[in-house]
Design a protein around this motif. Structure first.
Motif, PDB file in Angstrom:
ATOM      1  N   ASN A  31      10.453   3.520  14.506  1.00  0.00           N
ATOM      2  CA  ASN A  31       9.177   2.810  13.873  1.00  0.00           C
ATOM      3  C   ASN A  31       9.908   1.412  13.310  1.00  0.00           C
ATOM      4  N   HIS A  38     -12.537   4.742   7.598  1.00  0.00           N
ATOM      5  CA  HIS A  38     -12.623   4.959   6.107  1.00  0.00           C
ATOM      6  C   HIS A  38     -13.972   5.247   5.726  1.00  0.00           C
ATOM      7  N   ASN A  50      -3.230   4.685  13.931  1.00  0.00           N
ATOM      8  CA  ASN A  50      -3.127   6.084  14.166  1.00  0.00           C
ATOM      9  C   ASN A  50      -4.777   6.645  14.484  1.00  0.00           C
ATOM     10  N   ARG A  67      -7.201  12.296   7.750  1.00  0.00           N
ATOM     11  CA  ARG A  67      -6.515  13.506   7.120  1.00  0.00           C
ATOM     12  C   ARG A  67      -5.447  12.819   6.036  1.00  0.00           C
ATOM     13  N   ASP A  68      -4.862  11.667   6.512  1.00  0.00           N
ATOM     14  CA  ASP A  68      -3.768  11.185   5.443  1.00  0.00           C
ATOM     15  C   ASP A  68      -4.369  10.578   4.252  1.00  0.00           C
ATOM     16  N   ARG A  82      10.405  10.043   7.437  1.00  0.00           N
ATOM     17  CA  ARG A  82       9.620  11.112   7.534  1.00  0.00           C
ATOM     18  C   ARG A  82       8.877  11.403   6.536  1.00  0.00           C
ATOM     19  N   LYS A  83       7.640  12.282   6.320  1.00  0.00           N
ATOM     20  CA  LYS A  83       6.912  12.293   5.198  1.00  0.00           C
ATOM     21  C   LYS A  83       7.331  13.229   4.276  1.00  0.00           C
ATOM     22  N   GLY A  90      -1.717  18.797   2.674  1.00  0.00           N
ATOM     23  CA  GLY A  90      -2.411  18.410   3.838  1.00  0.00           C
ATOM     24  C   GLY A  90      -3.038  19.364   4.718  1.00  0.00           C
ATOM     25  N   LYS A  91      -2.202  20.552   4.900  1.00  0.00           N
ATOM     26  CA  LYS A  91      -2.774  21.564   5.694  1.00  0.00           C
ATOM     27  C   LYS A  91      -3.879  22.151   5.116  1.00  0.00           C
ATOM     28  N   LEU A 137      -3.220  -4.874  10.179  1.00  0.00           N
ATOM     29  CA  LEU A 137      -2.230  -3.841   9.421  1.00  0.00           C
ATOM     30  C   LEU A 137      -1.745  -4.314   8.186  1.00  0.00           C
ATOM     31  N   TRP A 162      -2.565  -2.345   4.574  1.00  0.00           N
ATOM     32  CA  TRP A 162      -1.563  -1.861   3.802  1.00  0.00           C
ATOM     33  C   TRP A 162      -1.621  -2.453   2.287  1.00  0.00           C
ATOM     34  N   VAL A 168      -4.151  -2.664   0.695  1.00  0.00           N
ATOM     35  CA  VAL A 168      -5.050  -1.762  -0.372  1.00  0.00           C
ATOM     36  C   VAL A 168      -4.291  -0.852  -0.838  1.00  0.00           C
ATOM     37  N   ASN A 169      -3.240  -0.218  -0.280  1.00  0.00           N
ATOM     38  CA  ASN A 169      -2.168   0.812  -0.716  1.00  0.00           C
ATOM     39  C   ASN A 169      -1.070   0.276  -1.503  1.00  0.00           C
TER      40      ASN A 169
HETATM   41  C1  ST9 Z   1      -0.999   2.616   9.954  1.00  0.00           C
HETATM   42  C2  ST9 Z   1      -2.107   3.290   9.105  1.00  0.00           C
HETATM   43  O1  ST9 Z   1      -0.775   1.490   9.860  1.00  0.00           O
HETATM   44  C3  ST9 Z   1      -2.456   2.543   7.993  1.00  0.00           C
HETATM   45  C4  ST9 Z   1      -3.144   2.997   6.953  1.00  0.00           C
HETATM   46  C5  ST9 Z   1      -3.685   2.287   6.022  1.00  0.00           C
HETATM   47  C6  ST9 Z   1      -4.357   3.043   4.932  1.00  0.00           C
HETATM   48  C7  ST9 Z   1      -5.184   2.151   4.168  1.00  0.00           C
HETATM   49  C8  ST9 Z   1      -6.207   3.063   2.949  1.00  0.00           C
HETATM   50  C9  ST9 Z   1      -6.892   2.044   2.006  1.00  0.00           C
HETATM   51  C10 ST9 Z   1      -8.002   2.222   1.671  1.00  0.00           C
HETATM   52  C11 ST9 Z   1      -8.996   1.807   2.980  1.00  0.00           C
HETATM   53  C12 ST9 Z   1      -9.272   0.358   3.191  1.00  0.00           C
HETATM   54  C13 ST9 Z   1      -8.839   0.067   4.611  1.00  0.00           C
HETATM   55  C14 ST9 Z   1      -8.892  -1.389   4.853  1.00  0.00           C
HETATM   56  C15 ST9 Z   1      -8.757  -1.950   6.190  1.00  0.00           C
HETATM   57  C16 ST9 Z   1      -8.562  -3.485   6.235  1.00  0.00           C
HETATM   58  C17 ST9 Z   1      -8.568  -4.125   7.611  1.00  0.00           C
HETATM   59  C18 ST9 Z   1      -8.731  -5.394   7.658  1.00  0.00           C
HETATM   60  N1  ST9 Z   1      -2.081  16.549   6.394  1.00  0.00           N
HETATM   61  O2  ST9 Z   1       3.081  12.379  10.973  1.00  0.00           O
HETATM   62  P1  ST9 Z   1       3.895  13.178  11.295  1.00  0.00           P
HETATM   63  C19 ST9 Z   1       1.550  17.637   9.712  1.00  0.00           C
HETATM   64  S1  ST9 Z   1      -0.432   3.362  11.571  1.00  0.00           S
HETATM   65  C20 ST9 Z   1      -1.682  17.852   7.096  1.00  0.00           C
HETATM   66  O3  ST9 Z   1       4.656  12.979  12.726  1.00  0.00           O
HETATM   67  P2  ST9 Z   1       6.555  13.014  10.036  1.00  0.00           P
HETATM   68  C21 ST9 Z   1       0.751  17.668  11.044  1.00  0.00           C
HETATM   69  O4  ST9 Z   1       0.924  19.014  11.825  1.00  0.00           O
HETATM   70  C22 ST9 Z   1       0.475   1.964  12.254  1.00  0.00           C
HETATM   71  N2  ST9 Z   1      -0.771  17.825   8.111  1.00  0.00           N
HETATM   72  O5  ST9 Z   1       4.913  13.412  10.154  1.00  0.00           O
HETATM   73  C23 ST9 Z   1       1.404  16.773  12.243  1.00  0.00           C
HETATM   74  O6  ST9 Z   1       1.442  16.845  13.439  1.00  0.00           O
HETATM   75  P3  ST9 Z   1      -0.268  16.423  14.209  1.00  0.00           P
HETATM   76  C24 ST9 Z   1       0.809   2.341  13.659  1.00  0.00           C
HETATM   77  C25 ST9 Z   1      -0.186  16.757   8.197  1.00  0.00           C
HETATM   78  O7  ST9 Z   1       7.243  13.816  11.192  1.00  0.00           O
HETATM   79  C26 ST9 Z   1       2.970  16.999  11.775  1.00  0.00           C
HETATM   80  O8  ST9 Z   1       2.821  17.070  10.232  1.00  0.00           O
HETATM   81  N3  ST9 Z   1       1.329   3.895  13.584  1.00  0.00           N
HETATM   82  C27 ST9 Z   1      -0.296  15.585   7.688  1.00  0.00           C
HETATM   83  O9  ST9 Z   1       6.905  13.114   8.783  1.00  0.00           O
HETATM   84  C28 ST9 Z   1       3.675  15.700  11.971  1.00  0.00           C
HETATM   85  O10 ST9 Z   1       3.226  14.675  11.556  1.00  0.00           O
HETATM   86  C29 ST9 Z   1       2.480   4.032  13.304  1.00  0.00           C
HETATM   87  O11 ST9 Z   1       3.364   3.177  13.048  1.00  0.00           O
HETATM   88  C30 ST9 Z   1      -1.299  15.572   6.534  1.00  0.00           C
HETATM   89  N4  ST9 Z   1      -1.487  14.556   5.853  1.00  0.00           N
HETATM   90  O12 ST9 Z   1       6.476  11.461  10.655  1.00  0.00           O
HETATM   91  C31 ST9 Z   1       3.342   5.446  13.346  1.00  0.00           C
HETATM   92  N5  ST9 Z   1       0.610  14.881   8.161  1.00  0.00           N
HETATM   93  O13 ST9 Z   1      -0.266  15.189  13.912  1.00  0.00           O
HETATM   94  C32 ST9 Z   1       3.312   5.873  12.223  1.00  0.00           C
HETATM   95  C33 ST9 Z   1       1.392  15.401   8.721  1.00  0.00           C
HETATM   96  O14 ST9 Z   1       0.463  16.659  15.565  1.00  0.00           O
HETATM   97  N6  ST9 Z   1       3.505   7.328  12.040  1.00  0.00           N
HETATM   98  N7  ST9 Z   1       0.977  16.496   9.030  1.00  0.00           N
HETATM   99  O15 ST9 Z   1      -1.074  17.448  13.840  1.00  0.00           O
HETATM  100  C34 ST9 Z   1       4.664   8.153  12.362  1.00  0.00           C
HETATM  101  O16 ST9 Z   1       5.390   7.497  13.276  1.00  0.00           O
HETATM  102  C35 ST9 Z   1       4.885   9.280  11.462  1.00  0.00           C
HETATM  103  O17 ST9 Z   1       3.662   9.680  11.171  1.00  0.00           O
HETATM  104  C36 ST9 Z   1       5.902   9.146  10.606  1.00  0.00           C
HETATM  105  C37 ST9 Z   1       5.946  10.462   9.566  1.00  0.00           C
HETATM  106  C38 ST9 Z   1       7.182   8.620  10.883  1.00  0.00           C
HETATM  107  C39 ST9 Z   1       5.497   7.964   9.578  1.00  0.00           C
END
Ligand code: ST9
Ligand code: ZN
Ligand code: ZN
Length: 333
Positions: A49, A94, A122, A129-130, A162-163, A171-172, A232, A236, A238-239
């Motif tokens: 990443n 959202h 994502n 979920r997040d 990693r989270k 989260g689960k 992106l 971000w 916002v966070n």
């Molecule tokens: C991105 C997201 O940029 C941006 C979100 C922004 C949020 C903004 C919020 C603000 C308010 C809204 C306003 C919107 C405004 C928009 C404006 C637009 C102009 N609960 O994640 P993993 C479990 S993404 C329950 O791999 P690691 C689950 O079983 C950018 N369970 O954890 C999962 O398996 P699965 C592009 C959870 O290994 C397993 O754990 N994407 C939860 O620690 C493994 O999960 C990227 O760059 C939970 N919350 O890795 C990829 N979480 O999913 C980024 C996990 O199969 N992500 N589990 O069920 C990753 O590479 C990885 O997630 C990691 C963590 C390395 C960050």
């Protein structure tokens, strides 16, 4: 103790405000959660990443450099791609799917899911979920982008390591049954990778190249790469920024703030003190269309019969809350 009583009273009156208006969505702050004592687990870097995000940002700098040589049509197309992908996050992941703040018919849900793939943040299921975990356990170890770990972590750092185990453990327990029951959400999750390749990279690049003979490099680095990086960073902010800079007219006891700059960049999503106080309001603000393109979009969808059941908060409840827990800044505007 007096302090304990005050906290109890606050929780009770917060709950009164929430009940009825909200239904069962698991996005309300949980006051009872306590972080585990003792040393924090070590950071585990995810080099894949770190490298990809660095490349994306270097590529987007090159996109900025190319802007003066781009055709006007290409820049307009870049803006269209920005708005569509941003709506896939704001109106889709959202306000619809994380908070269920309004209802959408299946044609609108398909549009929002496709638009969401263009934003490549994502899939909707993982995003929501997040995000529910973020609201429920804000600013703690169980918050995926815990802003008490600093600006950089809340902005992008959380995607490079990693989270924290508490994010996954807590989260689960979050109720996601509504998302599992939504066929559009599950379909987008199943075909997420190909949908991102097509919507985030191929479509933005091919349209200007094919329809008005833009160079392939400009078509790729502006509407695809630069536009992706801008959406992106807007999300971000916002966070990061909206959890650090701004007033707290609704609840001075929480970190999220009203941040004008973020409101502008994120199509109306910067009224973040309001949003964390009343997460079920479809407008994420008490000011309707004011700097809130996403609200205007949802209202248009309702006008067209594609959406319905917008949840709002009454002016009286908002005012009472401002007086009870606000920082007083609403009086000065
Ligand atoms: C991105 C997201 O940029 C941006 C979100 C922004 C949020 C903004 C919020 C603000 C308010 C809204 C306003 C919107 C405004 C928009 C404006 C637009 C102009 N609960 O994640 P993993 C479990 S993404 C329950 O791999 P690691 C689950 O079983 C950018 N369970 O954890 C999962 O398996 P699965 C592009 C959870 O290994 C397993 O754990 N994407 C939860 O620690 C493994 O999960 C990227 O760059 C939970 N919350 O890795 C990829 N979480 O999913 C980024 C996990 O199969 N992500 N589990 O069920 C990753 O590479 C990885 O997630 C990691 C963590 C390395 C960050
Ligand atoms: Zn937040
Ligand atoms: Zn939210």
């Amino acid at each position: 103790t007096r302090n304990g009583e005050a906290v109890m009273e606050k929780n009770l009156s917060n709950l009164e405000e929430m009940s009825g208006a909200h239904g069962m969505i698991d996005d309300i702050f949980d006051e009872s959660y306590r972080e585990k004592e003792g040393p924090k687990p070590a950071k585990r870097y995810v080099w894949r990443n770190i490298i990809l995000m660095s490349m994306l940002h270097i590529g987007s700098l090159y996109g900025i450099y190319l802007i003066p040589s781009a055709k006007l049509m290409t820049l307009g197309w870049g803006i269209i791609c920005f708005v569509v992908s941003a709506l896939g996050v704001t109106a889709g992941a959202h306000r619809l799917w994380s908070h269920r703040s309004y209802k959408a018919t299946w044609p609108l849900r398909i549009f929002l899911a496709v638009a969401n793939s263009m934003a490549f943040q994502n899939d909707v299921y993982e995003w929501a979920r997040d995000h529910r975990v973020h609201h429920k356990f804000s600013e703690t170890d169980a918050d995926p982008h815990n802003a008490s770990r600093g600006f950089f972590f809340a902005h992008i750092g959380w995607l490079l390591v990693r989270k924290h185990p508490d994010v996954i453990e807590k989260g689960k327990k979050i109720d996601l049954s509504d998302l599992k029951a939504d066929k559009v959400v599950m379909l987008q999750r199943r075909y997420y990778k190909p949908s991102v390749v097509i919507m985030c990279f191929l479509v933005p690049t091919i349209v200007p190249w094919y329809f008005w003979g833009e160079s392939l490099a400009i078509s790729y680095f502006i509407p695809a790469i630069l536009r992706y990086a801008v959406v992106l960073n807007a999300a971000w902010l916002v966070n990061s920024a909206a959890h650090m800079f701004g007033n707290r007219p609704y609840d001075r006891n929480i970190n999220p703030r009203e941040n004008r700059l973020v409101v502008l960049g994120a199509l109306g999503e910067g009224f973040h003190n309001y949003h964390h106080t009343f997460p079920f309001d479809y407008s994420t603000s008490e000011f309707g269309w004011h700097y809130n393109f996403t609200t205007a979009f949802i209202d248009l969808m309702c006008f067209l019969g594609l959406a319905s059941d917008r949840k709002t908060v009454s002016k009286e409840v908002i005012l009472a809350r401002k007086i009870r827990t606000g920082d007083g800044s609403h009086k000065t505007g």
